[in-house]
Design a protein around this motif. Sequence first.
Motif, PDB file in Angstrom:
ATOM      1  N   UNK A  77       0.797  -1.208  -0.018  1.00 52.74           N
ATOM      2  CA  UNK A  77      -0.020   0.110   0.051  1.00 52.74           C
ATOM      3  C   UNK A  77       0.909   1.092   0.169  1.00 52.74           C
ATOM      4  N   UNK A  78       0.722   2.094  -1.130  1.00 54.09           N
ATOM      5  CA  UNK A  78       1.412   3.286  -1.005  1.00 54.09           C
ATOM      6  C   UNK A  78       0.611   4.543  -1.330  1.00 54.09           C
ATOM      7  N   UNK A  79       1.311   5.648  -0.474  1.00 55.56           N
ATOM      8  CA  UNK A  79       0.390   6.673  -0.598  1.00 55.56           C
ATOM      9  C   UNK A  79       1.384   7.961  -0.904  1.00 55.56           C
ATOM     10  N   UNK A  80       1.088   8.986  -1.708  1.00 55.99           N
ATOM     11  CA  UNK A  80       1.878  10.025  -1.732  1.00 55.99           C
ATOM     12  C   UNK A  80       1.633  11.165  -2.562  1.00 55.99           C
ATOM     13  N   UNK A  81       2.346  11.900  -2.831  1.00 56.54           N
ATOM     14  CA  UNK A  81       2.074  13.388  -3.386  1.00 56.54           C
ATOM     15  C   UNK A  81       1.763  12.826  -5.051  1.00 56.54           C
ATOM     16  N   UNK A  98      -1.079  15.402   3.556  1.00 53.62           N
ATOM     17  CA  UNK A  98      -1.968  14.631   3.498  1.00 53.62           C
ATOM     18  C   UNK A  98      -1.597  13.133   3.620  1.00 53.62           C
ATOM     19  N   UNK A  99      -0.817  12.919   2.796  1.00 56.99           N
ATOM     20  CA  UNK A  99      -0.276  11.524   2.601  1.00 56.99           C
ATOM     21  C   UNK A  99       0.640  11.368   3.936  1.00 56.99           C
ATOM     22  N   UNK A 100       1.400  12.248   4.249  1.00 50.91           N
ATOM     23  CA  UNK A 100       2.116  12.095   5.620  1.00 50.91           C
ATOM     24  C   UNK A 100       1.358  11.701   6.764  1.00 50.91           C
ATOM     25  N   UNK A 101       0.074  12.466   6.831  1.00 56.73           N
ATOM     26  CA  UNK A 101      -0.700  12.193   8.202  1.00 56.73           C
ATOM     27  C   UNK A 101      -1.249  10.769   8.008  1.00 56.73           C
ATOM     28  N   UNK A 151       5.209   5.711   1.985  1.00 63.48           N
ATOM     29  CA  UNK A 151       5.060   7.056   1.555  1.00 63.48           C
ATOM     30  C   UNK A 151       5.992   7.516   0.619  1.00 63.48           C
ATOM     31  N   UNK A 152       5.255   8.305  -0.324  1.00 63.07           N
ATOM     32  CA  UNK A 152       5.935   8.961  -1.460  1.00 63.07           C
ATOM     33  C   UNK A 152       6.093  10.513  -1.452  1.00 63.07           C
ATOM     34  N   UNK A 153       7.148  10.875  -1.527  1.00 64.74           N
ATOM     35  CA  UNK A 153       7.116  12.617  -1.382  1.00 64.74           C
ATOM     36  C   UNK A 153       7.504  13.481  -2.674  1.00 64.74           C
ATOM     37  N   UNK A 154       6.458  14.289  -3.256  1.00 66.85           N
ATOM     38  CA  UNK A 154       7.292  15.006  -4.359  1.00 66.85           C
ATOM     39  C   UNK A 154       8.302  16.017  -3.962  1.00 66.85           C
ATOM     40  N   UNK A 155       8.216  16.377  -2.908  1.00 63.28           N
ATOM     41  CA  UNK A 155       9.447  17.204  -2.047  1.00 63.28           C
ATOM     42  C   UNK A 155       9.764  16.586  -1.020  1.00 63.28           C
ATOM     43  N   UNK A 156      10.971  16.629  -0.543  1.00 59.91           N
ATOM     44  CA  UNK A 156      11.567  15.881   0.669  1.00 59.91           C
ATOM     45  C   UNK A 156      11.341  16.798   1.867  1.00 59.91           C
TER      46      UNK A 156
END
Length: 289
Positions: A99-103, A128-131, A141-146
């Motif tokens: 399960x993956x959530x991210x920007x 929102x993904x971080x929450x 968790x994937x990030x568009x910006x670190x």
Amino acid sequence: MKLKSKGLISLDINGTIYDYKLYQSLESLSRTKSQRQSAKELKISHTVFNRRLLKAEEKLGVKITQKVGNGTILTREGLDLLEEFQKYAVRIEKTASINIVGGHISSGLLETIKHPFNTNIYSSSDRDAFELAKRGAVDILTLDDPLIAYERDIDFTPIAYDYLVLISSPDCDEIKSINDLNGLNFVNVTGSAQRLAWNTLKHYDIEYNITHKVNSQFDAFKLVRNSSNLHCFLNASYFKGNELLKFDTRHVISLIKVNEDKPEVDEFINYLLNEGQEAIRNQGFTPIQ
């Protein structure tokens, strides 16, 4: 069931986050009935173990342990707290998918890459993904910006590079230098890597106006292209535009491993860092390798 470290897994109770260390303590204490024995099991001092419990009780406003003879047991509230954590642990351990959530940009990249893994990918803003990740509902968790990872000193794994391009309304004059940006109107995308562009403009003392705010880069693109006298900085991997700030806005697309105990998570990340790099290049990103 003996619980292990679950990375970012935690529970939000009345706005306060309780991380896996508390639940490790509760799980151990439910078995040993001894603070000293549990502290030894977790390889921490008895003082640290006791302080962890007292701090949680202070935040919760209820007793989660009680003395019984020479030992310590969980109260009803303590058992309820442990049960809630176990529900999250079981939820992740029993699912076969990653399960993956991210920007929007990073999750969109993973959706386009062909790979041999069973994944569920959900797109959101970075914050929102971080929450969601903090609640243990995902494996990666994937990030568009670190920036989120930097702010919290969280380890992350870069999988690609990207940069921002300038998108302008069709009737706007051609932008040839950074000074041409002075006094222009911009669309801000919440939670994107645009902070790099704003920081660059401030560094060069460029005055600019943020007149619109949206949650998606795709919404920003449509808004700019259908308006007059509007501009926006968007990811070059998805949009073609003016590369004026290419080197100033270069940044990494990254992953954070949330679930430490699912082997498929490590296998998936290793795939992205090796065989998957060519597919990443084909999607318009610059590979890490």
